[in-house]
Design an enzyme around this catalytic site. Structure first.
Site, PDB file in Angstrom:
ATOM      1  N   GLU A  53      -2.225   4.402   6.865  1.00 36.30           N
ATOM      2  CA  GLU A  53      -1.814   5.567   6.091  1.00 36.30           C
ATOM      3  C   GLU A  53      -2.430   6.850   6.638  1.00 36.30           C
ATOM      4  OE1 GLU A  53       0.467   5.927   3.967  1.00 36.30           O
ATOM      5  OE2 GLU A  53       0.971   3.840   3.596  1.00 36.30           O
ATOM      6  N   TYR A 136      -2.161  11.339  -2.184  1.00 32.29           N
ATOM      7  CA  TYR A 136      -1.153  10.432  -1.641  1.00 32.29           C
ATOM      8  C   TYR A 136      -1.791   9.146  -1.107  1.00 32.29           C
ATOM      9  CZ  TYR A 136       1.734   7.997   1.588  1.00 32.29           C
ATOM     10  OH  TYR A 136       2.371   6.962   2.232  1.00 32.29           O
ATOM     11  N   ASP A 154       5.588  10.406  -0.646  1.00 33.07           N
ATOM     12  CA  ASP A 154       5.367  10.982   0.677  1.00 33.07           C
ATOM     13  C   ASP A 154       6.596  11.779   1.100  1.00 33.07           C
ATOM     14  OD1 ASP A 154       7.277   9.104   1.355  1.00 33.07           O
ATOM     15  OD2 ASP A 154       6.102   8.165   2.952  1.00 33.07           O
TER      16      ASP A 154
END
Length: 354
Positions: A53, A136, A154
Site C-alpha cells: 500500500e 487511507y 483510493d
C-alpha cells in the site's frame, strides 16, 4: 451547488454482486491472498499489505511489483526492514519517487518493532498512530488484513463512485460524502470488498475506458444508465505549476568515476543521493561551478514534481578530486546501485552517463 447537498440519498452499492465478480476475476498480485484462499482461512500478512500500500501510493501496480518482490526478498519481515540501514532502503526505493514514503516506511518498521513487538495494530485507529500511515493506508490494512468494516477510498474508488453516482462536482468537493456512502455498503468480507472495488476501478471502470457491459454494478450506475461514464469524475481546475530553475554539475575524475553526495536530512528528496546543484529558484542565475575546470554545457533536464516544474541546466567537467570532501566517487558501473532519484539519473544521462 453546495457540496453538502450532492449526495442527499445515495443508493447503496451491491456488495454481493461486487464480491461475486471478485471471486471470479480477482487480480493475481504478489501481496494478495486470493478470495479462494481467504475463504479457506489463509490470512493476509499485514507486513506485505502495508508495504504494497505504501509503494502503490501515486505509483502503478506494474511499476510496484518488481520493487515489492525485491524488498520482500531483501527484508522478508518487518523485523528485517527495521534492522536495515536507511541508506539501503533509500537505495532500493530509488525510482519509485516520493522519497518521504521510503523514510516513513523505515521509521514505521522501527516503530512496529520497538513499540508493538513486531505486530501491526489490528484496527484503523491503532494503525493511524504509526509514522507515515494516514487515513487511507490504515483503512486498507485494517480491512484487508482484519476485515474491519471500514471504507477504503483510493483514487480508483473515487472514479468508480463518481461514475456510480454521476457526481456533479470534483471528487475532492464531496470526499466525505463518498466515504460515507461507501461505508454504508461495506459487508462482512470487508477486505475482499475493498480489493474488489480497487480491481473494478483498475480493470473495468478505468480512467480512459469504461467496460460497462462487464461491470457488476452496471444496473445501478447512473453514468452507465446515461451513457456518460467518461464524463466522470469531473476534473477540478488545475493551477499552473510554478517553474524553478537551476544548474547541476556532473564531475568525473581521471578514472571516469562520478562525484556524488547526500542531500540534506530535511526537505525535498531528503537523504537521497545527488550530484551538486545550485539552489532552485524562479530565475536562472549564472552557474557557480564547484571547482575550476573546463566546464561543458550538456543541455537541460526537465522534471515535474507534485508542486512545481524544475528546469536544470546540466554541466560536466573532468576534475581533480582536491577540495571535494563531503561526498564520494562512484564508478560508472556502480551508479545503478546508488540511491539516485529519477531526477539525478536524468541529469547523469544528459551528461552522457548511464
Amino acid at each position: 451547488m453546495r457540496c453538502d447537498m450532492v449526495l442527499l440519498a445515495p443508493h447503496p452499492i451491491d456488495a454481493a454482486a461486487i464480491l461475486a465478480w471478485y471471486d471470479d476475476h480477482a487480480r493475481d498480485l504478489p501481496w494478495r491472498v486470493s478470495p479462494a484462499d481467504r475463504a479457506r482461512g489463509v490470512k493476509p500478512d499485514p507486513y506485505r499489505i502495508w508495504l504494497s500500500e505504501v509503494m502503490l501510493q501515486q505509483t502503478t501496480v506494474a511499476a510496484v511489483k518488481t520493487y515489492f518482490l525485491r524488498f520482500t526478498s531483501l527484508w522478508p519481515s518487518v523485523h528485517d526492514l527495521a534492522a536495515a540501514p536507511l541508506d539501503a532502503v533509500l537505495r532500493e526505493w530509488a525510482g519509485l519517487g516520493y522519497y518521504a514514503r521510503a523514510r516513513n516506511l523505515h521509521a514505521c518498521a522501527i516503530a512496529v518493532v520497538e513499540e508493538h513487538g513486531g505486530v501491526f495494530p489490528t484496527t484503523a485507529a491503532g494503525l493511524l498512530s504509526l509514522p507515515g500511515i494516514g487515513a487511507y493506508t490504515s483503512a486498507a490494512i485494517a480491512a484487508i488484513c482484519y476485515d474491519e468494516k471500514v471504507a477504503v477510498l483510493d483514487g480508483n474508488l473515487d472514479r468508480v463512485l463518481a461514475r456510480y453516482y454521476a457526481l456533479p462536482v470534483p471528487v475532492r468537493e464531496a470526499k466525505d460524502e463518498l466515504r460515507a456512502a461507501l461505508q454504508a455498503s461495506v459487508p462482512a468480507r470487508a477486505g475482499d470488498f475493498a480489493q474488489a472495488m480497487m480491481d473494478l476501478g483498475a480493470t473495468i471502470c478505468a480512467p480512459r475506458s469504461a467496460l460497462c457491459m462487464l461491470c457488476p454494478l452496471q444496473s445501478d450506475c447512473r453514468a452507465a444508465r446515461d451513457g456518460t461514464p467518461l464524463l466522470y469524475p469531473i476534473k477540478p481546475e488545475k493551477a499552473e505549476k510554478p517553474v524553478r530553475k537551476g544548474h547541476a554539475f556532473v564531475m568525473t575524475d581521471a578514472d571516469g568515476d562520478v562525484y556524488l553526495r547526500t542531500r540534506p536530512d530535511k526537505g525535498l528528496l531528503a537523504k537521497m543521493t545527488e550530484v551538486p546543484t545550485s539552489d532552485w529558484t524562479s530565475e536562472l542565475g549564472e552557474p557557480h561551478y564547484p571547482l575550476a575546470a573546463e566546464w561543458r554545457h550538456r543541455g537541460q533536464v526537465v522534471h515535474v514534481f507534485t508542486h512545481f516544474r524544475l528546469e536544470l541546466e546540466v554541466w560536466s567537467a573532468s576534475v581533480a578530486p582536491d577540495g571535494l570532501d563531503t561526498g564520494w566517487w562512484s564508478a560508472p558501473q556502480a551508479l545503478g546501485g546508488e540511491a539516485l532519484p529519477t531526477l539525478f539519473r536524468k541529469v547523469l544521462a544528459q551528461a552522457g552517463l548511464r
